[in-house]
Scaffold this motif. Structure first.
Motif, short mmCIF file in Angstrom:
data_model
loop_
_atom_site.label_atom_id
_atom_site.label_comp_id
_atom_site.label_asym_id
_atom_site.label_seq_id
_atom_site.Cartn_x
_atom_site.Cartn_y
_atom_site.Cartn_z
N GLU A 56 19.89 21.96 90.04
CA GLU A 56 21.27 21.94 89.54
C GLU A 56 21.35 22.58 88.16
N LEU A 91 18.94 22.25 97.54
CA LEU A 91 19.82 21.09 97.35
C LEU A 91 20.62 20.75 98.60
N ARG A 93 23.04 22.55 99.80
CA ARG A 93 24.43 22.95 99.55
C ARG A 93 24.73 24.25 100.31
#
Length: 117
Positions: A56, A91, A93
């Motif tokens: 992140e 992640l 995502r």
């Protein structure tokens, strides 16, 4: 100093040092000098963050290359997008994987020489 720490094998100290860097260049000009905009340091920091599982943060750092000022950032944009795509994948995502991947693909299709002629 961050590069020296990295060369010495101290990743944590290198991340700390590189994270503390800031540019002294005026933000209202397109053509900062290479050293003033810190693109190499920003990309190295993003890669170190990625390698240490801090994806992140790596995405946040690498997002600096989306800014059109300074112009040198354009040179680093493909590497930045690839890093962010890979971090987004790590992640889970998928929305970001698709977005960064599409932007990277669009860049690879762009013929910049056509605008220079």
């Amino acid at each position: 100093m961050g590069h020296a720490l990295l060369a010495a094998g101290d990743t944590a100290a290198a991340i700390e040092r590189l994270s503390g860097l800031s540019s002294s260049a005026p933000r209202d000009t397109l053509s900062w000098e290479l050293g003033e905009s810190l693109p190499v340091e920003r990309l190295v920091l993003a890669r170190l963050l990625q390698q240490t599982g801090r994806c992140e943060e790596a995405i946040r750092v690498a997002s600096a290359f989306d800014h059109s000022q300074p112009l040198i950032f354009v040179t680093f944009l493909p590497a930045s997008l690839a890093l962010r795509r890979d971090c987004a994948d790590a992640l889970g995502r998928n929305d970001l994987v698709a977005r960064f991947g599409a932007r990277l693909e669009a860049l690879s299709r762009t013929d910049l020489t056509a605008t220079v002629r």
